[in-house]
Design a protein around this motif. Sequence first.
Motif, PDB file in Angstrom:
ATOM      1  N   PHE A 158      -0.742 -36.920 -51.959  1.00 57.15           N
ATOM      2  CA  PHE A 158      -1.863 -37.354 -51.444  1.00 57.15           C
ATOM      3  C   PHE A 158      -2.690 -37.929 -52.709  1.00 57.15           C
ATOM      4  N   SER A 159      -3.030 -38.987 -52.810  1.00 55.51           N
ATOM      5  CA  SER A 159      -3.931 -39.600 -53.862  1.00 55.51           C
ATOM      6  C   SER A 159      -5.335 -39.033 -53.434  1.00 55.51           C
ATOM      7  N   VAL A 160      -6.377 -38.836 -54.213  1.00 52.83           N
ATOM      8  CA  VAL A 160      -7.508 -38.175 -54.084  1.00 52.83           C
ATOM      9  C   VAL A 160      -8.833 -39.006 -54.263  1.00 52.83           C
ATOM     10  N   ASN A 161      -9.672 -38.693 -53.382  1.00 55.88           N
ATOM     11  CA  ASN A 161     -10.929 -39.384 -53.541  1.00 55.88           C
ATOM     12  C   ASN A 161     -11.970 -38.360 -54.490  1.00 55.88           C
ATOM     13  N   SER A 162     -11.798 -37.060 -54.032  1.00 55.48           N
ATOM     14  CA  SER A 162     -12.600 -36.278 -54.819  1.00 55.48           C
ATOM     15  C   SER A 162     -12.083 -34.658 -54.662  1.00 55.48           C
ATOM     16  N   PHE A 163     -12.369 -33.968 -55.623  1.00 57.35           N
ATOM     17  CA  PHE A 163     -12.041 -32.310 -55.568  1.00 57.35           C
ATOM     18  C   PHE A 163     -13.435 -31.691 -55.387  1.00 57.35           C
ATOM     19  N   VAL A 164     -13.567 -30.903 -54.456  1.00 55.57           N
ATOM     20  CA  VAL A 164     -14.683 -30.412 -54.280  1.00 55.57           C
ATOM     21  C   VAL A 164     -14.613 -28.614 -54.359  1.00 55.57           C
ATOM     22  N   GLU A 165     -15.096 -27.945 -55.247  1.00 52.64           N
ATOM     23  CA  GLU A 165     -15.128 -26.433 -55.522  1.00 52.64           C
ATOM     24  C   GLU A 165     -16.189 -25.645 -54.573  1.00 52.64           C
ATOM     25  N   LYS A 166     -15.436 -24.983 -53.690  1.00 54.48           N
ATOM     26  CA  LYS A 166     -16.124 -24.224 -52.732  1.00 54.48           C
ATOM     27  C   LYS A 166     -17.240 -24.458 -51.962  1.00 54.48           C
ATOM     28  N   PRO A 167     -16.854 -25.560 -51.118  1.00 51.49           N
ATOM     29  CA  PRO A 167     -17.962 -26.246 -50.391  1.00 51.49           C
ATOM     30  C   PRO A 167     -18.827 -25.441 -49.566  1.00 51.49           C
ATOM     31  N   GLN A 168     -20.014 -25.616 -49.271  1.00 50.48           N
ATOM     32  CA  GLN A 168     -20.708 -24.726 -48.265  1.00 50.48           C
ATOM     33  C   GLN A 168     -20.124 -25.283 -46.893  1.00 50.48           C
ATOM     34  N   PRO A 169     -20.289 -23.956 -45.941  1.00 52.17           N
ATOM     35  CA  PRO A 169     -19.414 -24.035 -44.773  1.00 52.17           C
ATOM     36  C   PRO A 169     -20.121 -25.201 -43.784  1.00 52.17           C
ATOM     37  N   GLY A 170     -18.911 -25.706 -43.313  1.00 51.16           N
ATOM     38  CA  GLY A 170     -19.378 -26.876 -42.453  1.00 51.16           C
ATOM     39  C   GLY A 170     -19.347 -28.190 -43.260  1.00 51.16           C
ATOM     40  N   THR A 171     -19.161 -28.102 -44.645  1.00 49.28           N
ATOM     41  CA  THR A 171     -19.392 -29.355 -45.403  1.00 49.28           C
ATOM     42  C   THR A 171     -18.133 -29.810 -45.864  1.00 49.28           C
ATOM     43  N   ALA A 172     -17.015 -29.230 -45.800  1.00 51.01           N
ATOM     44  CA  ALA A 172     -15.537 -29.562 -46.408  1.00 51.01           C
ATOM     45  C   ALA A 172     -15.203 -30.821 -46.132  1.00 51.01           C
ATOM     46  N   PRO A 173     -14.782 -31.761 -46.824  1.00 53.14           N
ATOM     47  CA  PRO A 173     -14.155 -33.087 -46.447  1.00 53.14           C
ATOM     48  C   PRO A 173     -12.726 -33.044 -45.859  1.00 53.14           C
ATOM     49  N   SER A 174     -11.831 -31.887 -45.909  1.00 57.41           N
ATOM     50  CA  SER A 174     -10.816 -31.573 -45.323  1.00 57.41           C
ATOM     51  C   SER A 174     -10.400 -30.404 -45.370  1.00 57.41           C
ATOM     52  N   ASN A 175      -9.231 -29.952 -44.629  1.00 55.83           N
ATOM     53  CA  ASN A 175      -8.754 -28.287 -44.764  1.00 55.83           C
ATOM     54  C   ASN A 175      -7.651 -28.425 -45.731  1.00 55.83           C
ATOM     55  N   LEU A 176      -7.626 -29.379 -46.600  1.00 57.72           N
ATOM     56  CA  LEU A 176      -6.627 -29.240 -47.753  1.00 57.72           C
ATOM     57  C   LEU A 176      -6.922 -28.376 -48.869  1.00 57.72           C
ATOM     58  N   ALA A 177      -6.716 -27.187 -48.840  1.00 54.62           N
ATOM     59  CA  ALA A 177      -7.085 -26.183 -50.084  1.00 54.62           C
ATOM     60  C   ALA A 177      -6.249 -25.986 -51.303  1.00 54.62           C
ATOM     61  N   ILE A 178      -6.710 -25.976 -52.492  1.00 54.98           N
ATOM     62  CA  ILE A 178      -5.996 -26.059 -53.628  1.00 54.98           C
ATOM     63  C   ILE A 178      -5.570 -24.319 -53.572  1.00 54.98           C
ATOM     64  N   MET A 179      -4.136 -24.188 -53.903  1.00 54.89           N
ATOM     65  CA  MET A 179      -3.532 -23.034 -53.691  1.00 54.89           C
ATOM     66  C   MET A 179      -3.097 -22.256 -54.799  1.00 54.89           C
ATOM     67  N   GLY A 180      -3.606 -22.526 -56.017  1.00 56.14           N
ATOM     68  CA  GLY A 180      -3.136 -21.810 -57.123  1.00 56.14           C
ATOM     69  C   GLY A 180      -2.021 -22.220 -58.057  1.00 56.14           C
ATOM     70  N   ARG A 181      -1.860 -23.294 -57.802  1.00 54.83           N
ATOM     71  CA  ARG A 181      -0.414 -23.991 -58.343  1.00 54.83           C
ATOM     72  C   ARG A 181      -0.621 -25.425 -59.008  1.00 54.83           C
ATOM     73  N   TYR A 182      -0.618 -25.520 -60.145  1.00 51.43           N
ATOM     74  CA  TYR A 182      -1.147 -26.867 -60.744  1.00 51.43           C
ATOM     75  C   TYR A 182      -0.016 -27.282 -61.894  1.00 51.43           C
ATOM     76  N   VAL A 183       0.119 -28.584 -61.909  1.00 47.23           N
ATOM     77  CA  VAL A 183       0.772 -29.094 -63.169  1.00 47.23           C
ATOM     78  C   VAL A 183      -0.189 -30.381 -63.775  1.00 47.23           C
TER      79      VAL A 183
END
Length: 293
Positions: A182-207
Amino acid sequence: MKVKKAIIPAAGLGTRFLPATKAMPKEMLPILDKPTIQYIVEEAVEAGIEDIIIVTGKHKRAIEDHFDNQKELEMNLEEKGKSDLLQSVKYSSNLANMFYVRQKEQKGLGHAIWTARQFIGNEPFAVLLGDDIVQADTPAIKQLMNQYETTGKSIIGVQQVNESETHRYGIVDPLDSSEGLFSVNSFVEKPQPGTAPSNLAIMGRYVLTPQIFDYLGRQEIGAGGEIQLTDAIEHLNSNDCVYAYDFEGERYDVGEKLGFVKTTIQFALNDKEMSKDIIDFIKSINFRTLKNK
């Protein structure tokens, strides 16, 4: 440039597992007979990582001891003819080139990564968080490394979660996608309940590319009053495209008690030597009695 270095942050206080973690590092809590952090190190090694730096804190010397040689123990096992145990002990001591740096203050994940900047230098690097064990035919971090070699850009590992859980994670606001990338519009850290832009969650693996340190160096305070890695990734994405990759594999959350217990049960069921006994034990439990407690 190939990814040959990895950072494993392990400086947290482990408050979800108190009082067990008052004296024992959370990362040393075992799943069966192996500490959780060894599963993370093994994934990195299997992916081709050669040098691993573990960011530790106070009362974390047990991690260093685990990956170090213990000659007295090895001699004792050898004298008693316990060859299988001897090999397992030696194995953990020779997994990779291990290095350690201490995070002197608890300032968040972003600060922990920034603490290891001199070890990384001007190279791309992997980050593996210890709260997530991933079992996959191709190691999760290797899947991200493959995507990096194709794109030359930072790659963030994601998986889908329930809408009710999005407030617990960094969340990706995706644009277009191709075969899980996915190309990404934005990354949001721990959004308030009901405000998340998607259900794609960062899962502890990065390069990540080394440019991330330019943004981590700003020491900006984010969610929870901490320096958040997700915020630095968001800044990097605004200047140089960062991708999210929906990696394949079964992820086990060992960062909280319920997930830790579930993981232990699942790994026991997968173990050839104990699976039958565990199944028999589960069948013997009086679930009606438990339900009424």
